[in-house]
Design an enzyme around this catalytic site. Sequence first.
Site, PDB file in Angstrom:
ATOM      1  N   ALA A 124       0.868  -1.179   0.000  1.00  0.00           N
ATOM      2  CA  ALA A 124       0.000   0.000   0.000  1.00  0.00           C
ATOM      3  C   ALA A 124       0.905   1.229   0.000  1.00  0.00           C
ATOM      4  O   ALA A 124       2.037   1.178   0.499  1.00  0.00           O
ATOM      5  CB  ALA A 124      -0.882  -0.013   1.240  1.00  0.00           C
ATOM      6  N   GLY A 143       0.781  -5.035   1.061  1.00  0.00           N
ATOM      7  CA  GLY A 143      -0.435  -5.107   0.245  1.00  0.00           C
ATOM      8  C   GLY A 143      -0.187  -5.729  -1.120  1.00  0.00           C
ATOM      9  O   GLY A 143      -1.114  -6.261  -1.737  1.00  0.00           O
ATOM     10  N   GLU A 148      -0.370  -9.344  -0.488  1.00  0.00           N
ATOM     11  CA  GLU A 148      -1.781  -9.641  -0.179  1.00  0.00           C
ATOM     12  C   GLU A 148      -2.637  -9.610  -1.439  1.00  0.00           C
ATOM     13  O   GLU A 148      -3.547 -10.423  -1.612  1.00  0.00           O
ATOM     14  CB  GLU A 148      -2.293  -8.635   0.857  1.00  0.00           C
ATOM     15  CG  GLU A 148      -1.623  -8.831   2.217  1.00  0.00           C
ATOM     16  CD  GLU A 148      -1.886  -7.679   3.177  1.00  0.00           C
ATOM     17  OE1 GLU A 148      -1.576  -6.524   2.831  1.00  0.00           O
ATOM     18  OE2 GLU A 148      -2.419  -7.934   4.265  1.00  0.00           O
ATOM     19  N   GLU A 175       4.887  -5.002   7.181  1.00  0.00           N
ATOM     20  CA  GLU A 175       4.156  -3.900   7.820  1.00  0.00           C
ATOM     21  C   GLU A 175       4.623  -3.626   9.243  1.00  0.00           C
ATOM     22  O   GLU A 175       4.554  -2.496   9.721  1.00  0.00           O
ATOM     23  CB  GLU A 175       2.643  -4.194   7.827  1.00  0.00           C
ATOM     24  CG  GLU A 175       1.972  -4.155   6.465  1.00  0.00           C
ATOM     25  CD  GLU A 175       1.973  -5.492   5.739  1.00  0.00           C
ATOM     26  OE1 GLU A 175       2.761  -6.403   6.118  1.00  0.00           O
ATOM     27  OE2 GLU A 175       1.185  -5.621   4.784  1.00  0.00           O
TER      28      GLU A 175
HETATM   29  N1  CAA Z   1       4.647   3.185  -0.702  1.00  0.00           N
HETATM   30  C1  CAA Z   1       5.082   4.343  -1.264  1.00  0.00           C
HETATM   31  N2  CAA Z   1       6.252   4.455  -1.944  1.00  0.00           N
HETATM   32  C2  CAA Z   1       7.018   3.342  -2.047  1.00  0.00           C
HETATM   33  C3  CAA Z   1       6.639   2.120  -1.472  1.00  0.00           C
HETATM   34  C4  CAA Z   1       5.379   2.058  -0.778  1.00  0.00           C
HETATM   35  N3  CAA Z   1       4.907   0.908  -0.239  1.00  0.00           N
HETATM   36  N4  CAA Z   1       7.611   1.209  -1.731  1.00  0.00           N
HETATM   37  C5  CAA Z   1       8.548   1.851  -2.439  1.00  0.00           C
HETATM   38  N5  CAA Z   1       8.213   3.134  -2.631  1.00  0.00           N
HETATM   39  C6  CAA Z   1       8.969   4.177  -3.331  1.00  0.00           C
HETATM   40  C7  CAA Z   1      10.162   4.662  -2.498  1.00  0.00           C
HETATM   41  O1  CAA Z   1       9.744   5.612  -1.543  1.00  0.00           O
HETATM   42  C8  CAA Z   1      11.043   5.237  -3.575  1.00  0.00           C
HETATM   43  O2  CAA Z   1      10.562   6.518  -3.936  1.00  0.00           O
HETATM   44  P1  CAA Z   1      11.603   7.760  -4.155  1.00  0.00           P
HETATM   45  O3  CAA Z   1      12.456   7.308  -5.304  1.00  0.00           O
HETATM   46  O4  CAA Z   1      10.691   8.896  -4.490  1.00  0.00           O
HETATM   47  O5  CAA Z   1      12.367   7.893  -2.884  1.00  0.00           O
HETATM   48  C9  CAA Z   1      10.795   4.317  -4.761  1.00  0.00           C
HETATM   49  O6  CAA Z   1       9.567   3.648  -4.507  1.00  0.00           O
HETATM   50  C10 CAA Z   1      11.892   3.272  -4.939  1.00  0.00           C
HETATM   51  O7  CAA Z   1      12.011   2.583  -3.696  1.00  0.00           O
HETATM   52  P2  CAA Z   1      13.437   2.374  -2.956  1.00  0.00           P
HETATM   53  O8  CAA Z   1      14.366   3.514  -3.278  1.00  0.00           O
HETATM   54  O9  CAA Z   1      13.148   2.119  -1.517  1.00  0.00           O
HETATM   55  O10 CAA Z   1      13.974   1.075  -3.710  1.00  0.00           O
HETATM   56  P3  CAA Z   1      14.880  -0.101  -3.112  1.00  0.00           P
HETATM   57  O11 CAA Z   1      15.209  -0.971  -4.273  1.00  0.00           O
HETATM   58  O12 CAA Z   1      16.000   0.438  -2.291  1.00  0.00           O
HETATM   59  O13 CAA Z   1      13.922  -0.912  -2.096  1.00  0.00           O
HETATM   60  C11 CAA Z   1      11.840  -1.965  -1.428  1.00  0.00           C
HETATM   61  C12 CAA Z   1      12.754  -1.548  -2.599  1.00  0.00           C
HETATM   62  C13 CAA Z   1      12.517  -3.070  -0.622  1.00  0.00           C
HETATM   63  C14 CAA Z   1      10.562  -2.492  -2.043  1.00  0.00           C
HETATM   64  C15 CAA Z   1      11.565  -0.741  -0.515  1.00  0.00           C
HETATM   65  O14 CAA Z   1      11.113   0.330  -1.332  1.00  0.00           O
HETATM   66  C16 CAA Z   1      10.550  -0.977   0.552  1.00  0.00           C
HETATM   67  O15 CAA Z   1      10.871  -1.557   1.583  1.00  0.00           O
HETATM   68  N6  CAA Z   1       9.280  -0.514   0.348  1.00  0.00           N
HETATM   69  C17 CAA Z   1       8.239  -0.549   1.335  1.00  0.00           C
HETATM   70  C18 CAA Z   1       7.691  -1.960   1.495  1.00  0.00           C
HETATM   71  C19 CAA Z   1       6.611  -1.990   2.568  1.00  0.00           C
HETATM   72  O16 CAA Z   1       6.838  -1.668   3.711  1.00  0.00           O
HETATM   73  N7  CAA Z   1       5.380  -2.404   2.174  1.00  0.00           N
HETATM   74  C20 CAA Z   1       4.263  -2.477   3.066  1.00  0.00           C
HETATM   75  C21 CAA Z   1       3.432  -1.255   2.964  1.00  0.00           C
HETATM   76  S1  CAA Z   1       2.124  -1.211   4.200  1.00  0.00           S
HETATM   77  C22 CAA Z   1       0.895  -2.159   3.579  1.00  0.00           C
HETATM   78  O17 CAA Z   1       0.987  -2.684   2.469  1.00  0.00           O
HETATM   79  C23 CAA Z   1      -0.323  -2.309   4.445  1.00  0.00           C
HETATM   80  C24 CAA Z   1      -1.311  -3.336   3.984  1.00  0.00           C
HETATM   81  O18 CAA Z   1      -1.297  -4.435   4.476  1.00  0.00           O
HETATM   82  C25 CAA Z   1      -2.311  -3.047   2.990  1.00  0.00           C
END
Ligand code: CAA
Length: 257
Positions: free
Chosen positions: A64, A108, A111, A131
């Site tokens: 998400a 998400g 999921e 999360e």
């Molecule tokens: N939401 C918003 N933006 C996101 C995102 C997310 N879930 N995941 C990645 N991005 C964005 C980053 O902020 C980044 O943007 P900028 O270039 O503007 O800074 C861009 O995508 C590229 O990401 P990274 O620079 O972090 O890339 P990476 O290769 O170093 O890492 C990754 C990749 C491991 C996927 C890392 O981005 C990450 O950990 N993302 C978050 C994953 C996460 O926590 N997901 C759970 C979300 S909560 C949820 O989903 C609740 C639910 O149950 C519904």
Amino acid sequence: MSNVILSEIHGKVGLIRINRPEAMNALNNDVVDGIAAAIDAFEADENIGCIVLTGSEKAFAAGADIGFMKDFDYMHAYKTDFITRNWERIKTARKPVIAAVAGFALGGGCEMAMMCDMIFAADTARFGQPEIRLGTMPGAGGTQRLPRAVGKAKAMDLCLTARMMDAAEAEKSGLVARVIPAEQLMEETLKAAATIAGYSLPVIMMIKEAVNRSFESSLNEGLLFERRAFHASFGLEDQKEGMAAFVEKRKPAFKNR
Ligand code: CAA
């Protein structure tokens, strides 16, 4: 619909592609509304027998959209029924939906893949429910669908440690139907989807419905549901055609009725 969702038709297969490369395909309302609208369109199209949902080589979806939800308070999340309204459209699809996952399927994103009927994973796929790192928990079915797919031990491990699982582990533990070399993921998934879509549509839908009942009922209730659906299949012209074609040693010509 904005271009965060691209939808294409390949023969009898509807392909939905999540296209937010700048955010690792993070799922905001535009993306999820777009997926729901594309499913609506493919469900209404008699020609389509199977749907494929995919992302990019790097990410199916990294969860998400964190920026979108970071300032929500409880009342906003509750009143807007966050996650439920548009996300659940995948769950209600009557035609099979295959998730073709390459790269990250996190939170998400994992999921959403699990809401689909099966997952085909590229060898680059990585699944996880991180999360807990954000001070929250899975909210789109992770704590319910993951244990049903991989068992309690691995589901607890993934949800509580936030570690990622690679494609090989995901296949071994029953989360994914197939692991495919990344460069062949779309070709092989579309081929399998075309195979499904070539069968009788009412039978495809009856099988999907019956398999899903197994998660909602006791064994005997599930068996009864299956038996009744099986009996109902004898009311189809396609059953007459399928069996006649076998006996006459020819290919069946299904008419979806
Ligand atoms: N939401 C918003 N933006 C996101 C995102 C997310 N879930 N995941 C990645 N991005 C964005 C980053 O902020 C980044 O943007 P900028 O270039 O503007 O800074 C861009 O995508 C590229 O990401 P990274 O620079 O972090 O890339 P990476 O290769 O170093 O890492 C990754 C990749 C491991 C996927 C890392 O981005 C990450 O950990 N993302 C978050 C994953 C996460 O926590 N997901 C759970 C979300 S909560 C949820 O989903 C609740 C639910 O149950 C519904």
